[in-house]
Write a protein that holds these residues in place. Structure first.
Motif: not given
Length: 115
Positions: A21-26
């Motif tokens: 998964s990728l977080t919105s903070c990168g």
């Protein structure tokens, strides 16, 4: 997934039995590490964030971050070429229209002044 992708916590690369998964903070996490943290909080920077499961169904704007630079350049080069051709075709049509108007005015002036 690209060869340089790894979990930002355990540093394991993707394999068949894991999802990433990728977080919105990168940050990128494997499913195992993601379950260790608090919901909607980044394990590394501890800021509130959202996660997106990385898969072939992921939004193409997010998938672009994982394309090879060569693939990305090729994709955008083709798109840019198509856009450029489209715009140039319309510019030529507009110039031809104005050129015709200029020619009409020249003919009118020649007739008017009998040159």
């Amino acid at each position: 997934m690209a060869s340089w992708v790894f979990c930002n916590l355990c540093f394991q690369p993707p394999h068949r039995k894991s999802s990433f998964s990728l977080t919105s903070c990168g940050h990128v996490y494997c499913d195992s590490c993601l379950r260790k943290g608090k919901k909607d909080e980044c394990l590394i920077c501890q800021v509130p964030c959202h996660t997106v499961l990385l898969s072939k169904h992921t939004n193409s704007n997010i998938q672009a971050f994982f394309l090879s630079i060569d693939g990305l350049c090729k994709k955008y080069s083709q798109e840019t070429s198509q856009i450029s051709d489209f715009q140039e075709k319309h510019r030529r049509r507009l110039v031809a229209f104005y050129q015709e108007k200029v020619n009409e005015i020249k003919l009118f002036l020649l007739y008017l002044f009998d040159l």
